[in-house]
Write an enzyme that holds these catalytic residues in place. Structure first.
Site, PDB file in Angstrom:
ATOM      1  N   GLY A 153       0.830  -1.198   0.000  1.00 20.55           N
ATOM      2  CA  GLY A 153       0.000   0.000   0.000  1.00 20.55           C
ATOM      3  C   GLY A 153       0.860   1.241   0.000  1.00 20.55           C
ATOM      4  O   GLY A 153       1.983   1.243  -0.510  1.00 20.55           O
ATOM      5  N   GLU A 154       0.319   2.323   0.528  1.00 17.28           N
ATOM      6  CA  GLU A 154       1.023   3.615   0.608  1.00 17.28           C
ATOM      7  C   GLU A 154       1.328   4.220  -0.767  1.00 17.28           C
ATOM      8  O   GLU A 154       2.119   5.149  -0.876  1.00 17.28           O
ATOM      9  CB  GLU A 154       2.358   3.490   1.351  1.00 17.28           C
ATOM     10  N   ALA A 155       0.784   3.658  -1.838  1.00 25.30           N
ATOM     11  CA  ALA A 155       1.064   4.076  -3.217  1.00 25.30           C
ATOM     12  C   ALA A 155       2.331   3.466  -3.780  1.00 25.30           C
ATOM     13  O   ALA A 155       2.747   3.798  -4.889  1.00 25.30           O
ATOM     14  CB  ALA A 155       1.118   5.593  -3.367  1.00 25.30           C
TER      15      ALA A 155
END
Length: 349
Positions: free
Chosen positions: A319-321
C-alpha cells in the site's frame, strides 16, 4: 462554445506507435502504457512530469474485531515516519522525483509536526472525525463524514492540478483498511466476485491461517449486514463499510479525472476507492492506469470491474502508493518513446 478539438482515438495512437523505429509490438507493456497515457491525456506526446503522490491516512473501528495483526496505534506511528520521508512510499517518491505529501483524514490521534525544523514531507491535518465506527456492527461513518473526506480528496487533487501535475497518484495508510476495502469491493463488484465472498479476503499485513479465517467471517458478516438494509447506492455503501482515507482517495481520483489528468492507481485499497469513484462519477475509470497487481485476491475483482490491466506485477502488498510509484519508470519510458524516438521514415536505407 462547443469544443471542436478532435479526440485522439485508438487508430491515431496505433498509427503513431507503428511509425516508430521498432517492430510492431516489440516493446510489449511499454507500448500498452504508452497507449493508456495517450488515451488519458488526449495527446500523442504525453507527459509524466510533474507528478504527485498524496497519501491519505485514517484509522478503522473494525480493528477491534481482530482482523489485523497490528494495533491501530501503528497507523499514527507510520504517519510520523512519513514526515521524515523515510517510509517506503516516501523513499520511492523521492527516488522517482515525485511531489509527496501525507494527509490525516481520520487518525485516532492528531499528529504534530515532527521535531525537525523543516519536515521532509508535508503532513496536513484535515480530519473531521477521528477514526470510523466498527463496520461489522454499524455504519462506519455518517454521510457528513463521507462528504468531508471526499472533499478533502478533491481539494488535494486541485492543489496538485494547480501545480501542473500530469500524473496523480493516491496512497493510503490505515491499519485494518484491507477489511474495509474488501467489504466495499464485495458490495460494489458482485458480478465479478460471484457468491463466494470469503475467497476475496486476503491476509493483509501478515495474518496466519486462523486469523485469515476469522477475517473472512467478519467480512462476510459485514457484507450480509449491509445487504440486509436493502438496495443502497455507492455512497451509502461507502458510508456503511468504507474508510475515511478510502473516501478521500475516491474524491481525489474523481477530481483528477475530471481535470483530464492521468490517474495512476495503487493496490487493493486504492482500487476499492477507484471503484467507488467510478460508481459515483461514471467514466472516472477512463482516466485511470492500474500501476500494479496486488497479491490481495480482492484486487482482481476490482480491476475487472474497472476493466484495467496492471502495468507491473511485482508481488507487492504494502500500500502507501508504493506499487503505483513502482510503475512510474514504465510510464516514463513510454512517454520518452512517444516523444523522442525516431520513426521508420527517418531511416536511411
Amino acid at each position: 462554445m462547443t469544443n471542436t478539438t478532435p479526440r485522439v482515438d485508438s487508430d491515431a495512437i496505433q498509427s503513431r506507435l507503428a511509425q516508430l523505429c521498432k517492430p510492431p509490438g516489440s516493446l510489449g507493456m511499454i507500448e500498452f502504457a504508452a497507449t493508456r497515457l495517450c488515451e488519458t491525456q488526449q495527446t500523442l506526446q504525453p507527459q509524466t512530469r510533474p507528478r504527485n503522490v498524496t497519501v491519505f491516512a485514517a484509522d478503522h473501528g473494525v480493528t477491534c474485531e481482530g482482523v489485523t495483526a497490528w494495533p491501530s496505534e501503528v497507523t499514527g506511528a507510520v504517519v510520523k515516519v512519513m514526515q521524515t520521508g523515510r517510509t517506503a512510499s516516501g523513499v520511492f517518491a523521492r527516488t522517482m522525483d515525485a511531489n509527496y505529501e501525507a494527509v490525516d483524514v481520520g487518525l485516532l490521534q492528531s499528529i504534530h509536526n515532527c521535531d525537525d525544523a523543516v519536515p521532509a514531507t508535508s503532513l496536513r491535518d484535515a480530519a473531521k472525525r477521528r477514526g470510523t465506527a466498527n463496520l461489522l456492527r454499524e455504519a462506519a461513518m455518517a454521510e457528513s463524514d463521507f462528504d468531508h473526506a471526499w472533499n478533502v480528496g478533491v481539494e488535494r487533487a486541485e492543489a496538485a492540478i494547480a501545480e501542473n501535475s500530469q500524473v496523480l497518484i493516491g496512497g493510503e495508510m490505515g491499519i485494518g483498511n484491507t477489511t474495509a476495502a474488501t467489504c466495499l469491493i464485495g458490495l460494489l463488484c458482485e458480478a465479478e466476485i460471484g457468491s463466494n465472498v470469503a475467497e476475496i479476503v486476503g491476509r493483509g499485513a501478515g495474518l496466519d491461517d486462523q486469523q485469515l479465517s476469522h477475517k473472512q467471517q467478519v467480512v462476510v458478516a459485514a457484507i450480509e449486514r449491509v445487504r440486509a438494509l436493502g438496495p443502497l447506492n455507492a455512497k451509502q455503501m461507502g458510508c456503511e463499510v468504507g474508510g475515511l482515507e478510502i473516501v478521500a482517495l475516491a474524491g481525489f481520483y474523481a477530481r483528477a479525472a475530471q481535470a483530464g489528468r492521468t490517474v495512476l492507481i495503487d493496490g487493493v485499497i486504492a482500487t476499492s476507492a477507484a471503484v467507488l469513484a467510478d460508481a459515483i462519477h461514471p467514466g472516472t475509470r477512463a482516466q485511470m492506469i492500474a500501476g500494479h497487481r496486488s497479491t490481495e485476491p480482492a484486487h482482481n475483482a476490482a480491476l475487472a470491474k474497472l476493466q484495467l490491466t496492471p502495468i507491473v506485477d511485482l508481488q507487492m502488498r504494502l500500500g502507501e502508493a508504493t506499487g503505483a510509484i513502482a510503475a512510474l519508470p514504465i510510464l516514463d519510458l513510454a512517454a520518452a518513446m512517444l516523444c523522442d524516438m525516431a520513426t521508420l521514415g527517418e531511416l536511411e536505407l
